[in-house]
Design a protein around this motif. Structure first.
Motif: not given
Length: 275
Positions: A255-260
Motif C-alpha cells: 500500500p502506498h499513495p497512488t492516483k487511484g
C-alpha cells in the motif's frame, strides 16, 4: 480516473481530528464556509434530523431537499472547490521559477485536482441552470475565496492543505447524503436520469452504469481522493518533501499513495509512511 464499482461503494465518511493550532484554524474556516454554503443553498440537514425525530412529516415539509436544491448546492460547492488547487499550483509554479528549482512534483497534482473539480461543475451545469441570485453568490464567493486563499497559502501552505482536506470531508458527506436520499426514493426525478454526455466521456462510464446514481458515485470517489491527497500534503514538509503521488516505489504491491483509490486513506498518509 477510472474506479471499480466496489471501490466507489467502499468510500466512507471520515474525519481527521484536529491536533494543532493549524488544524483547528483550518477546521474553523471550513465550518464558517459550510455555514455560508448551507445558508445560500437552503441546506438544513441537521435541523431536519432533529425535527424528524419529533415530527417526520413536518420535517420533510420544512427542510426536505429535492433534486433542484441539491443541484444548486453542488454547483455552488464545486465553484468554490476548484479554486484551491489552481491557486496553490500557480503559487508553487511561480515560486519554482523564482528559485530556479524543481517543485518536487506538487504542481501537477494540484492542477489535476483543480481541473477535476471544474469538470464536476461543468457536469452539474448540464443538468441545472442557476438563477441570477446564485450566479451573484458564486461570483462574490469565488472572488473573496480566491484572494483569501491566495494570501493564506503565502502565509501557511500546510494550513491551506488541511483546510482543503476538511472541505473535501464535507463534500464526501454531502454526496453520501444525496446517494442515501436517492436510494431511499426521496429524489424520484433522479432515479432514471441519465448522466450527461460530458460525464460519460470524462469518467469513461461503462454501458449500464450511466445513471445519476453512478455519476454521484464517481464524483464522491473524486472528492474522497482529494480529501486524502490534501490531508497527506498537509502532513509533509512544504518546502522539501517530494509529492508522494508522483513518486516511484520499490514495491508497488505494498500500500502506498497512488492516483487511484485502491489504497484510499481518508485522513491522509503520515509523513513517515511515504518519505
Amino acid at each position: 480516473m477510472v474506479y471499480t464499482e466496489q471501490q466507489m461503494k467502499d468510500v466512507a465518511i471520515a474525519h481527521r481530528d484536529a491536533k494543532t493550532w493549524s488544524d483547528w484554524s483550518a477546521l474553523s474556516a471550513v465550518r464558517i464556509l459550510r455555514w455560508g454554503l448551507d445558508l445560500a443553498t437552503g441546506y438544513k440537514h441537521d435541523k431536519a434530523v432533529s425535527l424528524g425525530k419529533k415530527d417526520p412529516k413536518d420535517a420533510k415539509r420544512a427542510f426536505a431537499m429535492n433534486e433542484r436544491k441539491y443541484l444548486i448546492r453542488n454547483i455552488f460547492l464545486e465553484s468554490v472547490a476548484g479554486v484551491p488547487g489552481m491557486v496553490a499550483g500557480m503559487l508553487r509554479h511561480l515560486h519554482s521559477m523564482r528559485r530556479m528549482k524543481r517543485d518536487n512534483g506538487w504542481i501537477e497534482t494540484l492542477l489535476e485536482e483543480s481541473y477535476n473539480e471544474r469538470m464536476h461543475l461543468l457536469t452539474f451545469l448540464q443538468m441545472a441552470e442557476p438563477g441570477w441570485f446564485m450566479r451573484i453568490m458564486v461570483l462574490g464567493a469565488q472572488g473573496v475565496f480566491f484572494n483569501s486563499f491566495f494570501i493564506a497559502y503565502l502565509v501557511s501552505p500546510r494550513t491551506c492543505h488541511r483546510f482543503v482536506g476538511y472541505l473535501e470531508e464535507e463534500a464526501v458527506l454531502t454526496y453520501t447524503r444525496e446517494l442515501a436520499d436517492l436510494e431511499a426514493g426521496r429524489l424520484p426525478k433522479w432515479e432514471k436520469l441519465a448522466a450527461p454526455d460530458i460525464a460519460i466521456k470524462y469518467w469513461k462510464m461503462p454501458e449500464g452504469h450511466r445513471t445519476m446514481r453512478d455519476l454521484l458515485l464517481y464524483i464522491r470517489a473524486d472528492e474522497a481522493k482529494h480529501r486524502e491527497v490534501n490531508h497527506t500534503l498537509g502532513n509533509l514538509d512544504q518546502k522539501n518533501d517530494p509529492n508522494p503521488y508522483v513518486s516511484k516505489y520499490k514495491d508497488d504491491s505494498q500500500p502506498h499513495p497512488t492516483k487511484g483509490i485502491e489504497y484510499l486513506r481518508p485522513t491522509g498518509w503520515n509523513r513517515e509512511d511515504v518519505i
